[in-house]
Enzyme design. Sequence first.
Site, short mmCIF file in Angstrom:
data_model
loop_
_atom_site.label_atom_id
_atom_site.label_comp_id
_atom_site.label_asym_id
_atom_site.label_seq_id
_atom_site.Cartn_x
_atom_site.Cartn_y
_atom_site.Cartn_z
CG ASP A 11 18.57 41.31 22.14
OD1 ASP A 11 18.68 40.08 22.13
OD2 ASP A 11 19.24 42.03 22.90
CB SER A 12 16.38 40.32 26.15
OG SER A 12 17.78 40.22 25.99
CE1 TYR A 43 13.16 39.54 28.01
CE2 TYR A 43 12.94 38.15 26.07
CZ TYR A 43 12.53 39.23 26.81
OH TYR A 43 11.49 40.00 26.36
N GLY A 44 18.35 35.78 29.98
CA GLY A 44 19.22 34.59 30.05
C GLY A 44 19.03 33.72 31.27
CB CYS A 74 17.21 37.38 21.82
SG CYS A 74 17.49 36.94 23.54
CG ASN A 75 22.01 33.36 20.57
OD1 ASN A 75 22.32 32.51 19.75
ND2 ASN A 75 22.43 34.60 20.49
CB THR A 76 17.92 33.80 25.89
OG1 THR A 76 19.29 34.11 26.14
CG2 THR A 76 17.32 33.16 27.11
CD GLU A 161 21.58 45.03 28.36
OE1 GLU A 161 20.88 45.98 28.74
OE2 GLU A 161 21.50 44.56 27.21
CB CYS A 195 25.06 35.65 23.92
SG CYS A 195 24.26 37.04 24.79
CB THR A 196 22.64 39.37 20.31
OG1 THR A 196 21.89 39.47 21.52
CG2 THR A 196 21.94 38.48 19.32
CG HIS A 197 24.08 41.37 25.25
ND1 HIS A 197 22.90 40.86 24.81
CD2 HIS A 197 23.77 42.44 26.03
CE1 HIS A 197 21.90 41.57 25.30
NE2 HIS A 197 22.40 42.54 26.04
#
Length: 276
Positions: A11-12, A43-44, A74-76, A161, A195-197
């Site tokens: 993931d980013s 990354y988004g 990571c979706n992005t 984050e 989005c994983t976040h």
Amino acid sequence: MQKYSPIGVFDSGYGGLTVLNELKKRLPKYNYIYLGDNARTPYGTRSFDVVYEYTLEAVKKLFDLGCHLVIVACNTASAKALRNIQQLDLPHIDPSKRVLGVIRPSVEKVVEVTKNNRVGVLGTVGTVTSESYLMEFQKINKKRQIKAVQEACPMWVPIVENNEIGTPGANYFVEKNLENLLKKDPDLDTIILGCTHYPFLINQIKEYLPSHINVLPQGSIVAEKLEDYLVRHPEIEIKCSKGKTTNFYTTESVATFEKRAGFFLGKAVNAKHISL
Ligand code: DGL
């Protein structure tokens, strides 16, 4: 003894920990490596080329570390890099290795869950503008008339984050983006957190949504679909080493990663630094 070949999870930043957590719950016997590109997150908002370059570097590094199966959690990165990596890079690097993303399994699950075929996608600017979810729904549309609307939530990753979850400022952006999504389709019955976040914000998200709307975080979906994939691909499964270990790598400060990842996972984490 079986050769060490962990499942790589990339993931980013910290978001992929939500996927790793669910993978370990559902598929506990395997070895895992988590790689967070914390130095270059987010990354988004980055261009297609940059996300592709960064993701390819991370995938190659995970291969070097022994992985033959990598989950781009990571979706992005799944939206902007996965197809190129699978089709252009993997045949040269090693055709026996596999790189899987999170969008296809998520779309499959949404289609299973929705009753009225009206669905919403929440994601980063990169994921939403790539229209990757819409394209996957289109493919499935041949059988089902899925109507999908999307909303980009550029503030949600920085909120997570920077540990601003639950603050008035964070809640303002959660409410605003959900309002926008519901304006686009007030009748949707299922929302995918693309989005994983975003699972870290699930309590706030549910607070602002009518209770009949299904909110789907991705971790458990990816774990369920990976289990199914490994059953269907015994030639890949057999190469996944079984030792129940997890190693963490970050491209940023180890101390910061250990503190933040420990907070997100609810337990102490030992990490190593890695350069891409
Ligand atoms: N984890 C990424 C995703 O799922 C978002 C974080 C970022 O923007 O780097 O899309």
